[in-house]
Design a protein around this motif. Structure first.
Motif, PDB file in Angstrom:
ATOM      1  N   ARG A  18     -13.037 -11.720  12.666  1.00 30.41           N
ATOM      2  CA  ARG A  18     -14.157 -11.378  11.778  1.00 30.41           C
ATOM      3  C   ARG A  18     -14.029 -12.240  10.549  1.00 30.41           C
ATOM      4  NH1 ARG A  18     -14.611  -5.186  11.025  1.00 30.41           N
ATOM      5  NH2 ARG A  18     -14.776  -5.357  13.266  1.00 30.41           N
ATOM      6  N   GLN A  30      -9.681 -10.103  10.121  1.00 30.17           N
ATOM      7  CA  GLN A  30      -8.905  -9.448  11.161  1.00 30.17           C
ATOM      8  C   GLN A  30      -9.398  -9.958  12.511  1.00 30.17           C
ATOM      9  OE1 GLN A  30     -11.148  -5.891   9.726  1.00 30.17           O
ATOM     10  NE2 GLN A  30     -10.508  -5.060  11.672  1.00 30.17           N
ATOM     11  N   ILE A  34      -6.549  -4.126  11.402  1.00 27.15           N
ATOM     12  CA  ILE A  34      -5.665  -4.463  10.279  1.00 27.15           C
ATOM     13  C   ILE A  34      -4.342  -3.718  10.428  1.00 27.15           C
ATOM     14  CG2 ILE A  34      -5.353  -4.221   7.774  1.00 27.15           C
ATOM     15  CD1 ILE A  34      -8.382  -4.739   7.468  1.00 27.15           C
ATOM     16  N   ILE A  35      -4.422  -2.453  10.836  1.00 27.31           N
ATOM     17  CA  ILE A  35      -3.190  -1.655  10.958  1.00 27.31           C
ATOM     18  C   ILE A  35      -2.291  -2.226  12.061  1.00 27.31           C
ATOM     19  CG2 ILE A  35      -2.286   0.628  11.580  1.00 27.31           C
ATOM     20  CD1 ILE A  35      -4.652   1.852  10.040  1.00 27.31           C
ATOM     21  N   ARG A 299      -9.650   1.631  -5.394  1.00 30.01           N
ATOM     22  CA  ARG A 299      -9.908   0.191  -5.269  1.00 30.01           C
ATOM     23  C   ARG A 299      -9.888  -0.423  -6.665  1.00 30.01           C
ATOM     24  NH1 ARG A 299      -9.765  -0.467   0.447  1.00 30.01           N
ATOM     25  NH2 ARG A 299     -10.905   1.267   1.341  1.00 30.01           N
ATOM     26  N   THR A 318      -5.138  -0.043  -1.532  1.00 34.52           N
ATOM     27  CA  THR A 318      -5.405  -0.114  -0.099  1.00 34.52           C
ATOM     28  C   THR A 318      -4.802   1.103   0.571  1.00 34.52           C
ATOM     29  OG1 THR A 318      -5.387  -1.614   1.814  1.00 34.52           O
ATOM     30  CG2 THR A 318      -3.305  -1.327   0.669  1.00 34.52           C
ATOM     31  N   PHE A 319      -5.079   1.238   1.848  1.00 33.85           N
ATOM     32  CA  PHE A 319      -4.396   2.253   2.627  1.00 33.85           C
ATOM     33  C   PHE A 319      -3.157   1.587   3.198  1.00 33.85           C
ATOM     34  CE2 PHE A 319      -3.425   4.686   6.395  1.00 33.85           C
ATOM     35  CZ  PHE A 319      -3.533   5.985   5.936  1.00 33.85           C
TER      36      PHE A 319
ATOM     37  N   GLU B  36     -16.736   0.781  15.699  1.00 33.27           N
ATOM     38  CA  GLU B  36     -15.958  -0.371  16.159  1.00 33.27           C
ATOM     39  C   GLU B  36     -15.882  -1.432  15.048  1.00 33.27           C
ATOM     40  OE1 GLU B  36     -14.253  -1.011  18.822  1.00 33.27           O
ATOM     41  OE2 GLU B  36     -13.926  -3.162  18.419  1.00 33.27           O
ATOM     42  N   ALA B  37     -17.004  -1.623  14.368  1.00 33.90           N
ATOM     43  CA  ALA B  37     -17.027  -2.644  13.311  1.00 33.90           C
ATOM     44  C   ALA B  37     -16.176  -2.223  12.108  1.00 33.90           C
ATOM     45  CB  ALA B  37     -18.463  -2.903  12.874  1.00 33.90           C
ATOM     46  N   LEU B  38     -16.168  -0.926  11.805  1.00 33.69           N
ATOM     47  CA  LEU B  38     -15.394  -0.459  10.646  1.00 33.69           C
ATOM     48  C   LEU B  38     -13.891  -0.596  10.910  1.00 33.69           C
ATOM     49  CD1 LEU B  38     -17.468   2.725   9.776  1.00 33.69           C
ATOM     50  CD2 LEU B  38     -17.064   0.828   8.209  1.00 33.69           C
ATOM     51  N   THR B  39     -13.443  -0.171  12.074  1.00 35.02           N
ATOM     52  CA  THR B  39     -12.019  -0.123  12.488  1.00 35.02           C
ATOM     53  C   THR B  39     -11.131   0.519  11.416  1.00 35.02           C
ATOM     54  OG1 THR B  39     -11.331  -2.317  11.689  1.00 35.02           O
ATOM     55  CG2 THR B  39     -12.192  -2.179  13.944  1.00 35.02           C
ATOM     56  N   ASP B  40     -10.003   1.018  11.846  1.00 35.75           N
ATOM     57  CA  ASP B  40      -8.968   1.532  10.930  1.00 35.75           C
ATOM     58  C   ASP B  40      -9.534   2.531   9.919  1.00 35.75           C
ATOM     59  OD1 ASP B  40      -7.040  -0.140  12.122  1.00 35.75           O
ATOM     60  OD2 ASP B  40      -7.601  -1.802  10.812  1.00 35.75           O
ATOM     61  N   LEU B  41     -10.192   3.563  10.411  1.00 38.05           N
ATOM     62  CA  LEU B  41     -10.779   4.573   9.520  1.00 38.05           C
ATOM     63  C   LEU B  41      -9.677   5.389   8.859  1.00 38.05           C
ATOM     64  CD1 LEU B  41     -13.613   5.787  11.909  1.00 38.05           C
ATOM     65  CD2 LEU B  41     -13.763   4.120  10.043  1.00 38.05           C
ATOM     66  N   GLU B  63     -14.521   5.536   4.962  1.00 42.43           N
ATOM     67  CA  GLU B  63     -13.649   4.532   4.368  1.00 42.43           C
ATOM     68  C   GLU B  63     -12.706   4.008   5.438  1.00 42.43           C
ATOM     69  OE1 GLU B  63     -12.252   5.872   0.672  1.00 42.43           O
ATOM     70  OE2 GLU B  63     -11.432   3.911   0.188  1.00 42.43           O
ATOM     71  N   SER B  64     -12.563   2.685   5.486  1.00 46.92           N
ATOM     72  CA  SER B  64     -11.565   2.074   6.357  1.00 46.92           C
ATOM     73  C   SER B  64     -10.487   1.450   5.473  1.00 46.92           C
ATOM     74  CB  SER B  64     -12.214   1.009   7.245  1.00 46.92           C
ATOM     75  OG  SER B  64     -12.621  -0.074   6.456  1.00 46.92           O
ATOM     76  N   VAL B  65      -9.457   0.891   6.079  1.00 47.87           N
ATOM     77  CA  VAL B  65      -8.399   0.263   5.285  1.00 47.87           C
ATOM     78  C   VAL B  65      -9.011  -0.732   4.299  1.00 47.87           C
ATOM     79  CG1 VAL B  65      -6.413  -1.294   5.393  1.00 47.87           C
ATOM     80  CG2 VAL B  65      -6.635   0.548   7.065  1.00 47.87           C
ATOM     81  N   LYS B  66     -10.007  -1.453   4.790  1.00 48.19           N
ATOM     82  CA  LYS B  66     -10.533  -2.573   4.005  1.00 48.19           C
ATOM     83  C   LYS B  66     -11.594  -2.177   2.977  1.00 48.19           C
ATOM     84  CE  LYS B  66     -10.324  -6.761   2.981  1.00 48.19           C
ATOM     85  NZ  LYS B  66      -9.186  -6.944   2.099  1.00 48.19           N
TER      86      LYS B  66
END
Lengths: 367, 131
Positions: A18, A30, A34-35, A299, A318-319, B36-41, B63-66
């Motif tokens: 992406r 990514q 990311i995780i 953030r 961040t998480f 799918e686009a958000l990923t890592d919720l 919210e996702s990681v990013k």
């Protein structure tokens, strides 16, 4: 504006990365998750395309003396093969960029290599050109003709060593050596931005994709993954490494940023007077870590409060995949900078509880 | 919930509209494409029961990681139920976005906005264009 592309850009597209604008470059955030990419780096090996970082070379008899003036650490005394973290400051002591300075070459033909943040490439090049002496120093920008790949994690060396004629394991942290990688001339350095052991390799642009594929082929059976800037950010934040544009800016001096180790006072450099004056005064703010009692993620620019009083501001949040909770860095009033102090962070109009935490959040296990 | 029976907002929420007690009620959630686009919720904020929603306006946050994103109400009405368990089981959104991943039920008070929602073929076409 057309985005610049690294030599690995086609690879990123083909791999389903992406891609976004980062510092004027089209870069992958990514590929998978990311995780997952973060965890692959912590447990095995992560491959990062960091070719967007600017690479400057300085040759000539006056190079060391010129760089001494440019940098907050004395470049001319960096031993051959060693790398130092340093800052480029303006006359007011504000940070223009944080950089790595390498002393490379042979004893009779030494040269310096400076790695600069992608978004600051033009600014720093202009600053260099402005102050470059009329003779004695040759400054060249090697960013576009080279690629830089960071391989990070406990199995990073294992993935790269079979392809390389430099004994990587014998290189100390923050050292570099010239050698060959997959038969191509390469700079191998024990540096990175993830808090992990690892290596960064600088190779000719034309060879970048073939080398990336070979390293990835070795890394995959070990649990390695290609990683984007998303994981690079979660990793560096866990390791409490400052990021230009977030923790660092022209309105922050190195001491306020908690980077006293990156300043030496044994030479004259831009901003030295201001930084020396700051050294003798109490800082107005302190860089701290924050852990949160909620899954909402603070953030950049979220404000930090105690009761009715604003006591600081978040610079990065961040998480954290490693700790499974949000983490952040920010600047706070020195009176509340003590570890364990309870604060609140305003996230889009709602307050969450948080606590001043020791930095770094993550330190890799030493064997 | 059969995805082909749902209506979709351009902002990637879905709605299953049914007749109930002489009125219309929409069960709403977020499409598999968006999840799918958000990923890592990492976080979901539900609307409150009793809250009024306006089609096209935010009524929750995900919210996702990013990054954080608004969740937009696909219909205008009143929230009559929310999936209380969902914020603690965000994996339901990935595994089962159209059943276990429902977010809220909204009693529709003005169905004029329904005409702006897409059927599945039209929504899939939009997703393909977004890549």
């Amino acid at each position: 504006m057309t985005l610049a592309k690294t030599p690995l850009n086609d690879w990123h597209h083909a791999a389903g990365g992406r891609l976004v604008d980062f510092g004027g470059w089209e870069m992958p955030v990514q590929y998978s998750s990311i995780i997952d990419e973060h965890n692959a780096t912590r447990t095995a090996a992560g491959l990062f395309d960091v070719s967007h970082m600017a690479r400057f070379r300085f040759d000539g008899p006056g190079a060391g003396e010129f760089l001494d003036k440019l940098l907050t650490r004395k470049a001319s005394v960096v031993p051959m093969g060693k790398i130092r973290y340093s800052l480029v400051c303006n006359e007011e002591g504000g940070i223009l960029d944080d950089v790595l300075i390498y002393n490379l070459g042979e004893a009779d033909q030494q040269y310096f290599w400076l790695v600069v943040n992608a978004g600051n490439r033009e600014k720093i090049a202009a600053w260099i050109e402005k102050h470059l002496p009329a003779e004695g120093v040759v400054f060249t920008d090697h960013t576009l003709e080279t690629a830089m790949i960071a391989v990070q994690g406990p199995k990073a060396i294992e993935a790269v060593q079979p392809l390389c004629d430099v004994a990587i394991g014998e290189l100390k942290y923050y050292s570099g050596a010239l050698g060959t990688l997959c038969g191509e001339s390469a700079l191998i350095s024990r540096t990175g931005y993830t808090g992990e052991d690892g290596v960064e390799v600088t190779v000719p642009a034309a060879a970048a994709t073939a080398i990336w594929d070979k390293i990835l082929e070795n890394a995959k059976p070990l649990g390695g993954l290609p990683c984007g800037l998303g994981a690079r950010d979660t990793l560096r934040l866990e390791a409490a490494m400052p990021l230009y544009g977030h923790e660092l800016s022209e309105s922050i001096d190195p001491l306020t940023a908690g980077l006293a180790f990156g300043v030496s006072y044994d030479h004259d450099f831009f901003g030295k007077d201001r930084i020396e004056a700051a050294r003798d005064m109490a800082p107005s703010v302190v860089r701290v870590g924050l852990t949160c009692g909620d899954r909402r993620v603070p953030r950049e620019h979220c404000t930090i409060h105690i009761g009715d009083k604003q006591v600081g501001e978040v610079t990065s949040g961040t998480f954290s995949p490693t700790f499974n909770k949000p983490i952040a860095m920010g600047y706070v009033d020195p009176s509340v900078a003590t570890v364990g102090t309870a604060v609140e962070i305003d996230i889009r109009g709602k307050r969450i509880t948080a606590e001043i935490a020791p930095l770094p959040f993550y330190t890799r296990p030493r064997t | 919930m059969d995805p082909s029976q749902l209506l979709y907002a351009k902002t990637h929420e879905w709605a299953f509209v049914e007749e109930q007690d002489g009125g219309k009620v929409a069960t709403v959630g977020i499409s598999a494409f968006a999840i799918e686009a958000l990923t890592d919720l990492v976080y979901l904020e539900l609307p409150k029961v009793g809250a009024q929603t306006t089609a096209g306006q935010p009524f929750g946050e995900i919210e996702s990681v990013k990054a954080v994103s608004d969740v937009y109400a696909p219909v205008t009405g009143e929230v009559i139920a929310v999936n209380e368990e969902l914020p603690n089981k965000l994996e339901s959104l990935n595994d089962d976005p159209y059943v276990g991943g429902w977010i809220a039920r909204i009693k529709i008070t003005d169905d004029s906005g329904l005409a702006n929602l897409l059927d599945q073929p039209a929504y899939e076409k939009q997703c393909q264009e977004e890549g």
